[in-house]
Design an enzyme around this catalytic site. Structure first.
Site, PDB file in Angstrom:
ATOM      1  N   ASP A 173      36.152  38.628  35.928  1.00  0.00           N
ATOM      2  CA  ASP A 173      35.596  38.631  34.572  1.00  0.00           C
ATOM      3  C   ASP A 173      36.678  38.968  33.542  1.00  0.00           C
ATOM      4  O   ASP A 173      36.692  38.426  32.435  1.00  0.00           O
ATOM      5  CB  ASP A 173      34.445  39.634  34.476  1.00  0.00           C
ATOM      6  CG  ASP A 173      33.364  39.360  35.509  1.00  0.00           C
ATOM      7  OD1 ASP A 173      33.083  38.178  35.766  1.00  0.00           O
ATOM      8  OD2 ASP A 173      32.815  40.326  36.073  1.00  0.00           O
ATOM      9  N   HIS A 207      28.724  42.295  37.574  1.00  0.00           N
ATOM     10  CA  HIS A 207      29.465  41.064  37.881  1.00  0.00           C
ATOM     11  C   HIS A 207      28.511  39.883  38.062  1.00  0.00           C
ATOM     12  O   HIS A 207      28.585  39.144  39.021  1.00  0.00           O
ATOM     13  CB  HIS A 207      30.322  41.267  39.138  1.00  0.00           C
ATOM     14  CG  HIS A 207      31.160  40.086  39.512  1.00  0.00           C
ATOM     15  ND1 HIS A 207      32.072  39.511  38.642  1.00  0.00           N
ATOM     16  CD2 HIS A 207      31.229  39.361  40.657  1.00  0.00           C
ATOM     17  CE1 HIS A 207      32.652  38.492  39.242  1.00  0.00           C
ATOM     18  NE2 HIS A 207      32.163  38.367  40.461  1.00  0.00           N
TER      19      HIS A 207
END
Length: 339
Positions: free
Chosen positions: A157, A186
Protein backbone atom coordinates in the site's frame (compact mmCIF):
# COMPACT_ATOMS: atom_id res chain seq x y z
CA UNK A 1 23.22 -12.27 13.58
CA UNK A 2 25.44 -14.90 11.93
CA UNK A 3 24.27 -17.97 10.02
CA UNK A 4 21.01 -16.26 9.11
CA UNK A 5 18.30 -18.59 7.82
CA UNK A 6 15.20 -17.30 6.03
CA UNK A 7 12.25 -19.55 5.16
CA UNK A 8 9.68 -18.78 2.46
CA UNK A 9 6.43 -20.73 2.86
CA UNK A 10 4.71 -20.70 -0.52
CA UNK A 11 7.99 -20.30 -2.42
CA UNK A 12 6.76 -21.73 -5.75
CA UNK A 13 3.81 -19.38 -6.16
CA UNK A 14 3.43 -16.12 -8.06
CA UNK A 15 4.69 -14.06 -5.12
CA UNK A 16 6.98 -16.70 -3.65
CA UNK A 17 9.25 -17.08 -6.70
CA UNK A 18 10.20 -13.40 -7.23
CA UNK A 19 10.35 -12.92 -3.44
CA UNK A 20 12.78 -15.84 -3.15
CA UNK A 21 14.88 -14.40 -5.97
CA UNK A 22 15.20 -11.06 -4.17
CA UNK A 23 16.12 -12.82 -0.92
CA UNK A 24 18.78 -14.89 -2.75
CA UNK A 25 20.47 -11.60 -3.65
CA UNK A 26 20.64 -10.34 -0.04
CA UNK A 27 24.14 -10.71 1.38
CA UNK A 28 22.89 -10.90 4.98
CA UNK A 29 21.18 -14.26 4.33
CA UNK A 30 23.19 -17.50 4.57
CA UNK A 31 20.45 -20.09 4.09
CA UNK A 32 17.32 -19.71 1.98
CA UNK A 33 14.74 -22.38 2.79
CA UNK A 34 11.96 -22.90 0.24
CA UNK A 35 8.71 -24.70 1.09
CA UNK A 36 5.61 -25.27 -1.01
CA UNK A 37 3.19 -28.05 -1.90
CA UNK A 38 4.18 -28.03 -5.60
CA UNK A 39 7.20 -27.38 -7.81
CA UNK A 40 9.58 -26.43 -4.99
CA UNK A 41 12.48 -28.59 -6.23
CA UNK A 42 12.43 -26.76 -9.57
CA UNK A 43 12.44 -23.34 -7.90
CA UNK A 44 15.22 -24.45 -5.56
CA UNK A 45 17.38 -25.81 -8.37
CA UNK A 46 16.90 -22.63 -10.39
CA UNK A 47 17.83 -20.32 -7.51
CA UNK A 48 20.76 -22.49 -6.44
CA UNK A 49 22.55 -21.68 -9.72
CA UNK A 50 22.76 -17.97 -8.81
CA UNK A 51 26.31 -17.19 -7.69
CA UNK A 52 25.50 -15.36 -4.47
CA UNK A 53 26.86 -16.74 -1.21
CA UNK A 54 23.61 -18.04 0.28
CA UNK A 55 22.43 -21.62 -0.20
CA UNK A 56 18.95 -22.45 -1.49
CA UNK A 57 17.27 -25.64 -0.33
CA UNK A 58 13.82 -26.87 -1.38
CA UNK A 59 11.25 -28.82 0.63
CA UNK A 60 8.21 -30.59 -0.83
CA UNK A 61 5.77 -32.70 1.24
CA UNK A 62 5.04 -36.17 -0.13
CA UNK A 63 1.38 -36.04 0.95
CA UNK A 64 -1.14 -33.82 2.74
CA UNK A 65 -0.30 -35.64 5.96
CA UNK A 66 3.47 -35.17 5.61
CA UNK A 67 4.65 -32.50 8.09
CA UNK A 68 8.31 -33.52 8.13
CA UNK A 69 9.24 -31.34 5.15
CA UNK A 70 7.68 -28.22 6.72
CA UNK A 71 9.51 -28.98 9.97
CA UNK A 72 12.84 -29.30 8.13
CA UNK A 73 12.21 -26.11 6.18
CA UNK A 74 11.53 -24.17 9.39
CA UNK A 75 14.01 -25.71 11.82
CA UNK A 76 16.34 -23.00 13.13
CA UNK A 77 14.89 -20.29 10.90
CA UNK A 78 15.45 -16.69 11.98
CA UNK A 79 12.88 -15.13 9.68
CA UNK A 80 9.81 -16.69 8.03
CA UNK A 81 7.82 -15.09 5.23
CA UNK A 82 4.42 -16.51 4.33
CA UNK A 83 3.02 -15.74 0.86
CA UNK A 84 1.26 -19.14 0.76
CA UNK A 85 -2.36 -19.40 -0.30
CA UNK A 86 -4.54 -19.00 -3.37
CA UNK A 87 -4.39 -15.72 -5.33
CA UNK A 88 -7.31 -13.38 -5.79
CA UNK A 89 -9.28 -13.90 -9.01
CA UNK A 90 -11.56 -11.44 -10.88
CA UNK A 91 -14.63 -10.55 -8.83
CA UNK A 92 -13.16 -12.19 -5.74
CA UNK A 93 -12.89 -10.11 -2.59
CA UNK A 94 -10.28 -10.70 0.07
CA UNK A 95 -13.06 -12.17 2.20
CA UNK A 96 -13.69 -14.78 -0.48
CA UNK A 97 -10.14 -15.97 0.05
CA UNK A 98 -10.66 -16.39 3.76
CA UNK A 99 -11.89 -19.96 4.09
CA UNK A 100 -9.11 -21.34 1.90
CA UNK A 101 -6.18 -19.27 3.11
CA UNK A 102 -7.11 -19.22 6.80
CA UNK A 103 -6.61 -22.98 7.13
CA UNK A 104 -3.31 -22.87 5.26
CA UNK A 105 -1.94 -20.07 7.42
CA UNK A 106 -3.05 -21.71 10.67
CA UNK A 107 -1.22 -24.95 9.84
CA UNK A 108 1.93 -23.05 8.89
CA UNK A 109 1.76 -21.06 12.13
CA UNK A 110 1.62 -24.33 14.06
CA UNK A 111 4.77 -25.41 12.21
CA UNK A 112 6.51 -22.19 13.22
CA UNK A 113 5.48 -22.65 16.86
CA UNK A 114 7.00 -26.11 16.92
CA UNK A 115 10.19 -25.53 14.91
CA UNK A 116 11.29 -21.87 15.11
CA UNK A 117 9.22 -20.15 17.81
CA UNK A 118 11.60 -17.18 18.09
CA UNK A 119 11.62 -16.33 14.36
CA UNK A 120 10.42 -13.04 12.93
CA UNK A 121 7.21 -13.86 11.03
CA UNK A 122 5.96 -11.84 8.05
CA UNK A 123 2.43 -12.54 6.78
CA UNK A 124 1.62 -11.77 3.14
CA UNK A 125 -1.24 -14.30 2.74
CA UNK A 126 -4.55 -12.55 2.24
CA UNK A 127 -6.75 -11.39 3.82
CA UNK A 128 -3.98 -9.92 6.04
CA UNK A 129 -6.54 -8.22 8.33
CA UNK A 130 -7.68 -11.71 9.35
CA UNK A 131 -4.65 -13.94 8.76
CA UNK A 132 -2.38 -11.99 11.13
CA UNK A 133 -4.84 -12.46 14.04
CA UNK A 134 -5.00 -16.18 13.15
CA UNK A 135 -1.22 -16.48 13.42
CA UNK A 136 -1.15 -14.46 16.65
CA UNK A 137 -3.84 -16.59 18.29
CA UNK A 138 -2.22 -19.82 17.09
CA UNK A 139 1.16 -18.84 18.54
CA UNK A 140 -0.51 -17.72 21.77
CA UNK A 141 -2.24 -21.09 22.09
CA UNK A 142 1.16 -22.76 21.73
CA UNK A 143 2.67 -20.46 24.38
CA UNK A 144 5.30 -18.95 22.06
CA UNK A 145 3.79 -15.63 20.97
CA UNK A 146 6.01 -12.55 20.76
CA UNK A 147 4.18 -9.47 19.43
CA UNK A 148 7.48 -7.79 18.58
CA UNK A 149 8.21 -10.46 15.98
CA UNK A 150 4.89 -10.69 14.11
CA UNK A 151 4.39 -8.49 11.04
CA UNK A 152 1.46 -8.16 8.67
CA UNK A 153 2.89 -6.98 5.35
CA UNK A 154 1.04 -3.82 4.27
CA UNK A 155 4.08 -2.38 2.48
CA UNK A 156 2.48 -2.74 -0.95
CA UNK A 157 0.00 0.00 0.00
CA UNK A 158 2.94 2.33 0.73
CA UNK A 159 4.69 1.35 -2.50
CA UNK A 160 1.52 2.19 -4.43
CA UNK A 161 0.92 5.43 -2.52
CA UNK A 162 4.44 6.62 -3.36
CA UNK A 163 4.17 5.61 -7.02
CA UNK A 164 0.69 6.98 -7.67
CA UNK A 165 1.27 10.49 -6.34
CA UNK A 166 4.56 10.77 -8.24
CA UNK A 167 2.70 9.92 -11.45
CA UNK A 168 0.55 13.02 -10.93
CA UNK A 169 3.65 15.23 -10.75
CA UNK A 170 6.08 13.69 -13.28
CA UNK A 171 8.00 16.95 -13.83
CA UNK A 172 8.46 17.67 -10.13
CA UNK A 173 8.92 14.30 -8.48
CA UNK A 174 9.77 10.62 -8.77
CA UNK A 175 8.39 7.68 -6.78
CA UNK A 176 11.52 7.27 -4.66
CA UNK A 177 11.11 10.82 -3.32
CA UNK A 178 8.22 9.69 -1.13
CA UNK A 179 7.75 7.45 1.89
CA UNK A 180 4.07 7.91 2.66
CA UNK A 181 2.66 6.37 5.81
CA UNK A 182 -0.32 4.15 5.06
CA UNK A 183 -2.18 3.04 8.16
CA UNK A 184 -5.18 0.89 9.07
CA UNK A 185 -5.38 -2.48 7.34
CA UNK A 186 -4.66 -4.10 3.99
CA UNK A 187 -7.92 -4.24 2.05
CA UNK A 188 -10.13 -1.64 0.40
CA UNK A 189 -11.38 1.06 2.74
CA UNK A 190 -9.29 -0.20 5.66
CA UNK A 191 -6.28 1.28 3.78
CA UNK A 192 -5.70 4.89 4.83
CA UNK A 193 -2.88 6.76 3.03
CA UNK A 194 -1.70 9.83 4.97
CA UNK A 195 -0.86 12.21 2.14
CA UNK A 196 -1.35 15.26 4.38
CA UNK A 197 1.68 14.34 6.53
CA UNK A 198 5.33 14.76 5.51
CA UNK A 199 6.88 15.42 2.11
CA UNK A 200 3.76 14.53 0.13
CA UNK A 201 1.71 17.32 1.79
CA UNK A 202 2.81 20.13 -0.55
CA UNK A 203 2.02 18.00 -3.62
CA UNK A 204 -1.26 16.71 -2.23
CA UNK A 205 -2.53 20.22 -1.50
CA UNK A 206 -2.18 21.11 -5.19
CA UNK A 207 -4.79 18.50 -6.14
CA UNK A 208 -8.51 19.18 -6.57
CA UNK A 209 -10.95 17.38 -4.26
CA UNK A 210 -11.82 14.97 -7.07
CA UNK A 211 -8.14 14.23 -7.73
CA UNK A 212 -7.59 13.59 -4.02
CA UNK A 213 -10.54 11.21 -3.88
CA UNK A 214 -9.39 9.40 -7.03
CA UNK A 215 -5.84 9.06 -5.69
CA UNK A 216 -6.96 7.59 -2.37
CA UNK A 217 -9.37 5.21 -4.14
CA UNK A 218 -6.55 4.07 -6.43
CA UNK A 219 -4.33 3.24 -3.45
CA UNK A 220 -7.18 1.43 -1.69
CA UNK A 221 -8.16 -0.63 -4.73
CA UNK A 222 -4.85 -0.85 -6.61
CA UNK A 223 -5.03 -4.63 -6.41
CA UNK A 224 -8.15 -4.63 -8.61
CA UNK A 225 -6.24 -2.67 -11.23
CA UNK A 226 -3.68 -5.48 -11.52
CA UNK A 227 -6.26 -8.28 -11.47
CA UNK A 228 -8.15 -6.64 -14.34
CA UNK A 229 -4.98 -5.89 -16.32
CA UNK A 230 -3.94 -9.55 -16.07
CA UNK A 231 -7.32 -10.61 -17.51
CA UNK A 232 -8.04 -13.14 -14.80
CA UNK A 233 -4.67 -14.86 -15.02
CA UNK A 234 -3.35 -13.55 -11.69
CA UNK A 235 -3.13 -10.79 -9.12
CA UNK A 236 -0.37 -8.49 -7.84
CA UNK A 237 2.65 -10.78 -7.55
CA UNK A 238 5.76 -8.87 -8.63
CA UNK A 239 4.90 -5.67 -6.74
CA UNK A 240 3.83 -7.74 -3.71
CA UNK A 241 7.10 -9.68 -3.78
CA UNK A 242 9.01 -6.39 -3.85
CA UNK A 243 6.94 -5.02 -0.96
CA UNK A 244 7.45 -8.17 1.13
CA UNK A 245 11.17 -8.07 0.44
CA UNK A 246 11.35 -4.37 1.34
CA UNK A 247 9.94 -5.04 4.82
CA UNK A 248 12.13 -8.13 5.29
CA UNK A 249 15.20 -6.13 4.27
CA UNK A 250 14.37 -3.40 6.81
CA UNK A 251 14.01 -6.00 9.57
CA UNK A 252 17.34 -7.60 8.62
CA UNK A 253 18.98 -4.16 8.64
CA UNK A 254 17.57 -3.38 12.09
CA UNK A 255 18.61 -6.78 13.45
CA UNK A 256 22.11 -6.14 12.09
CA UNK A 257 22.35 -2.93 14.14
CA UNK A 258 21.10 -0.20 11.82
CA UNK A 259 19.31 2.52 13.80
CA UNK A 260 16.20 4.60 13.06
CA UNK A 261 14.59 1.97 10.82
CA UNK A 262 10.86 2.77 10.60
CA UNK A 263 8.28 0.85 8.56
CA UNK A 264 4.49 0.53 8.62
CA UNK A 265 3.20 -2.91 9.54
CA UNK A 266 -0.02 -4.55 10.71
CA UNK A 267 0.85 -5.43 14.29
CA UNK A 268 -0.73 -6.81 17.43
CA UNK A 269 -0.66 -4.16 20.16
CA UNK A 270 1.06 -5.57 23.22
CA UNK A 271 2.38 -4.21 26.52
CA UNK A 272 5.88 -5.33 25.52
CA UNK A 273 5.89 -2.74 22.72
CA UNK A 274 6.29 0.92 23.66
CA UNK A 275 3.32 3.03 22.57
CA UNK A 276 0.88 0.13 22.18
CA UNK A 277 -1.55 1.32 24.86
CA UNK A 278 -1.66 4.86 23.50
CA UNK A 279 -2.09 3.64 19.92
CA UNK A 280 -4.88 1.26 20.85
CA UNK A 281 -6.90 4.05 22.48
CA UNK A 282 -6.61 6.15 19.31
CA UNK A 283 -7.85 3.39 16.98
CA UNK A 284 -11.08 2.38 18.65
CA UNK A 285 -9.49 -0.11 21.05
CA UNK A 286 -8.59 -2.51 18.23
CA UNK A 287 -5.98 -5.18 19.02
CA UNK A 288 -4.47 -5.07 15.50
CA UNK A 289 -3.67 -2.10 13.31
CA UNK A 290 -1.08 -0.92 10.80
CA UNK A 291 1.04 2.00 11.99
CA UNK A 292 4.66 3.09 11.54
CA UNK A 293 6.92 1.24 13.98
CA UNK A 294 10.54 1.60 15.04
CA UNK A 295 12.47 -1.60 14.37
CA UNK A 296 15.36 -2.92 16.46
CA UNK A 297 17.33 -6.07 17.14
CA UNK A 298 14.31 -7.72 18.76
CA UNK A 299 11.77 -6.62 16.17
CA UNK A 300 9.15 -3.96 16.86
CA UNK A 301 10.52 -1.61 19.52
CA UNK A 302 7.98 1.20 19.45
CA UNK A 303 4.68 2.17 17.80
CA UNK A 304 4.90 5.67 16.30
CA UNK A 305 1.28 6.47 17.15
CA UNK A 306 1.87 10.24 17.28
CA UNK A 307 1.20 10.43 13.55
CA UNK A 308 -2.51 9.98 14.34
CA UNK A 309 -2.48 13.46 15.91
CA UNK A 310 -1.19 15.03 12.68
CA UNK A 311 -3.81 13.84 10.18
CA UNK A 312 -6.39 16.13 8.58
CA UNK A 313 -10.18 15.96 8.89
CA UNK A 314 -10.64 13.97 5.67
CA UNK A 315 -8.16 11.34 6.85
CA UNK A 316 -9.96 11.16 10.19
CA UNK A 317 -13.13 10.24 8.30
CA UNK A 318 -11.26 7.56 6.33
CA UNK A 319 -9.80 6.29 9.61
CA UNK A 320 -13.27 5.98 11.15
CA UNK A 321 -14.45 3.80 8.24
CA UNK A 322 -11.28 1.70 8.43
CA UNK A 323 -11.69 1.07 12.17
CA UNK A 324 -15.28 -0.11 11.73
CA UNK A 325 -14.36 -2.57 8.98
CA UNK A 326 -11.19 -3.78 10.67
CA UNK A 327 -12.97 -4.78 13.85
CA UNK A 328 -15.02 -7.30 11.85
CA UNK A 329 -11.98 -8.61 9.93
CA UNK A 330 -9.98 -9.10 13.13
CA UNK A 331 -12.85 -10.82 14.92
CA UNK A 332 -13.24 -13.19 11.98
CA UNK A 333 -9.60 -14.26 12.26
CA UNK A 334 -9.69 -14.67 16.03
CA UNK A 335 -12.88 -16.73 15.85
CA UNK A 336 -11.43 -19.00 13.16
CA UNK A 337 -8.29 -19.67 15.18
CA UNK A 338 -10.36 -20.76 18.17
CA UNK A 339 -12.38 -23.36 16.25
Amino acid sequence: MSGLKVSVLGAAGGIGQPLSLLLKLNDKIDQLSLFDVFNTPGVGADLSHINTDSSAKAFLPTSKEDTTQLAEALKGSNLVIIPAGVPRKPGMTRDDLFNINAGIVKSLAEGIAENCPEAFVLIISNPVNSTVPIVAETLKAKGVFNAKRLFGVTTLDIVRANTFISQLFPEESKASDFNINVIGGHSGETIVPLYSVGKSKSFYEKLSEQQKNDLIHRVQFGGDEVVQAKNGTGSATLSMAYAGYKLAESILNAVSGKSDVVECTFLNFDDSIKGSKEAKKLVGDLDFFSLPVLLGKNGIEEVKYEILNEINDDEKKLLSVAIEQLSKNIEKGVEFSKK
